[in-house]
Write a protein that holds these residues in place. Structure first.
Motif, PDB file in Angstrom:
ATOM      1  N   GLY A  23       5.007 -11.392 -49.521  1.00  0.00           N
ATOM      2  CA  GLY A  23       6.333 -11.998 -49.402  1.00  0.00           C
ATOM      3  C   GLY A  23       6.417 -13.334 -50.120  1.00  0.00           C
ATOM      4  O   GLY A  23       7.411 -13.620 -50.799  1.00  0.00           O
ATOM      5  N   VAL A  24       5.371 -14.156 -49.984  1.00  0.00           N
ATOM      6  CA  VAL A  24       5.347 -15.459 -50.666  1.00  0.00           C
ATOM      7  C   VAL A  24       5.353 -15.261 -52.180  1.00  0.00           C
ATOM      8  O   VAL A  24       6.076 -15.955 -52.912  1.00  0.00           O
ATOM      9  N   TYR A  25       4.568 -14.312 -52.652  1.00  0.00           N
ATOM     10  CA  TYR A  25       4.525 -14.083 -54.108  1.00  0.00           C
ATOM     11  C   TYR A  25       5.880 -13.600 -54.622  1.00  0.00           C
ATOM     12  O   TYR A  25       6.362 -14.080 -55.660  1.00  0.00           O
ATOM     13  N   ALA A  26       6.483 -12.643 -53.917  1.00  0.00           N
ATOM     14  CA  ALA A  26       7.778 -12.129 -54.356  1.00  0.00           C
ATOM     15  C   ALA A  26       8.833 -13.231 -54.379  1.00  0.00           C
ATOM     16  O   ALA A  26       9.645 -13.322 -55.322  1.00  0.00           O
ATOM     17  N   TRP A  27       8.814 -14.093 -53.358  1.00  0.00           N
ATOM     18  CA  TRP A  27       9.772 -15.216 -53.307  1.00  0.00           C
ATOM     19  C   TRP A  27       9.576 -16.154 -54.480  1.00  0.00           C
ATOM     20  O   TRP A  27      10.536 -16.520 -55.159  1.00  0.00           O
ATOM     21  N   ARG A  28       8.326 -16.549 -54.743  1.00  0.00           N
ATOM     22  CA  ARG A  28       8.059 -17.489 -55.833  1.00  0.00           C
ATOM     23  C   ARG A  28       8.288 -16.845 -57.203  1.00  0.00           C
ATOM     24  O   ARG A  28       8.767 -17.509 -58.127  1.00  0.00           O
ATOM     25  N   GLY A  58      -1.109  -4.114 -58.520  1.00  0.00           N
ATOM     26  CA  GLY A  58      -2.451  -3.554 -58.591  1.00  0.00           C
ATOM     27  C   GLY A  58      -3.423  -4.282 -57.686  1.00  0.00           C
ATOM     28  O   GLY A  58      -4.269  -3.656 -57.026  1.00  0.00           O
ATOM     29  N   GLY A  59      -3.315  -5.611 -57.631  1.00  0.00           N
ATOM     30  CA  GLY A  59      -4.178  -6.385 -56.746  1.00  0.00           C
ATOM     31  C   GLY A  59      -3.948  -6.053 -55.284  1.00  0.00           C
ATOM     32  O   GLY A  59      -4.901  -5.931 -54.503  1.00  0.00           O
ATOM     33  N   MET A  60      -2.688  -5.889 -54.908  1.00  0.00           N
ATOM     34  CA  MET A  60      -2.379  -5.544 -53.527  1.00  0.00           C
ATOM     35  C   MET A  60      -2.866  -4.134 -53.189  1.00  0.00           C
ATOM     36  O   MET A  60      -3.365  -3.884 -52.082  1.00  0.00           O
ATOM     37  N   LEU A  61      -2.753  -3.219 -54.135  1.00  0.00           N
ATOM     38  CA  LEU A  61      -3.271  -1.861 -53.909  1.00  0.00           C
ATOM     39  C   LEU A  61      -4.784  -1.881 -53.717  1.00  0.00           C
ATOM     40  O   LEU A  61      -5.324  -1.138 -52.886  1.00  0.00           O
TER      41      LEU A  61
END
Length: 286
Positions: A23-28, A58-61
């Protein structure tokens, strides 16, 4: 026992920090993209384009595959080799992709704070220091007493996983540099850097691959599956480590050489333009 009991979400609570991080990454990412567009720039050229989004996905996967897939249970309840694959995802693949998803534009709000931390860390916040951190954490956590303790105690296991991810971030940071380092790698140093790091860990992989005795007591007492004895399981774990390290090294070396060739061509074009301007200026003076 011939087949394991496979299950997902062995520890569902791990989804909490992963969801927060996403969520933080998507927001930023959206915020940084809007900032670039407001200035009339190109998001892709400024590091907030599809490539960064794909790298983060890919990192999250990789993190999900390591922490919520059946791989987690296989490593904890049955196989050392499955545990090794989990650590490869946590300590190498996921950190690499996560850092590739970042850019100077995305990291701008944290730049001053991270630069201040870098100064406080001193020699540790250098390429040499990062290699030391990477190899120290990798080897220390493969000491049999610590490794067995991590498999038996959830809190130690959690700390082990966090250490592997932190070691991976330390390894890849000098090569990717989401924020410029005060002691950057220059020239052919990136090649020597990654080759040294991977060769240093390959020693452990070779040892595990060719060891004739079982090192980890915990896996001598887990149920045997897929016809693998404890020693064979350990040898497979060593092969997994060696193959992953070799493949990663090969891919990174190709990427580094392509990057260096691109820089060389750009430098050549700049020199040619400068020479043309100087020739035109000389002709006008004549």
């Amino acid at each position: 026992m011939g087949h394991p009991y496979l299950h997902w979400f062995q520890d569902p609570l791990v989804l909490v920090p992963l969801t927060f991080f996403a969520g933080v990454y998507a927001w930023r990412f959206r915020q940084a993209r809007a900032e670039v567009l407001a200035r009339g720039g190109s998001p892709s050229k400024r590091g907030v384009g599809p490539l960064q989004a794909l790298a983060f996905a890919g990192g999250m996967l990789a993190l999900l595959g390591a922490l919520v897939s059946p791989l987690d249970g296989l490593g904890e309840d049955y196989l050392f080799s499955a545990h090794m694959l989990q650590h490869v995802l946590l300590g190498d693949v996921a950190p690499l992709l996560i850092l590739l998803s970042l850019s100077r534009v995305i990291m701008r709000p944290a730049t001053r704070r991270l630069t201040s931390i870098e100064r406080r860390l001193g020699p540790l916040a250098s390429p040499a220091g990062c290699i030391v951190i990477w190899l120290t954490l990798m080897y220390v956590w493969h000491i049999p007493a610590l490794y067995d303790a991590a498999t038996e105690h959830p809190l130690i296991h959690l700390f082990e996983h966090a250490s592997f991810f932190g070691a991976g971030v330390a390894l890849w940071w000098p090569l990717i540099e989401p924020i410029p380092m005060r002691r950057p790698l220059t020239g052919l140093q990136p090649v020597a850097y990654i080759a040294t790091a991977k060769a240093g860990l390959a020693v452990l992989g070779v040892y595990l691959t060719w060891s004739a005795g079982s090192i980890y007591d915990y896996y001598q007492h887990t149920p045997r599956i897929w016809g693998l004895s404890p020693i064979e399981d350990q040898n497979v774990a060593g092969v997994i480590m060696m193959v992953e390290q070799s493949l990663t090294l090969a891919v990174v070396l190709v990427a580094l050489f392509v990057k260096m060739l691109g820089r060389s061509e750009a430098d050549q074009l700049r020199r040619e333009r400068l020479e043309e301007r100087e020739a035109e200026a000389a002709a006008r003076r004549a």
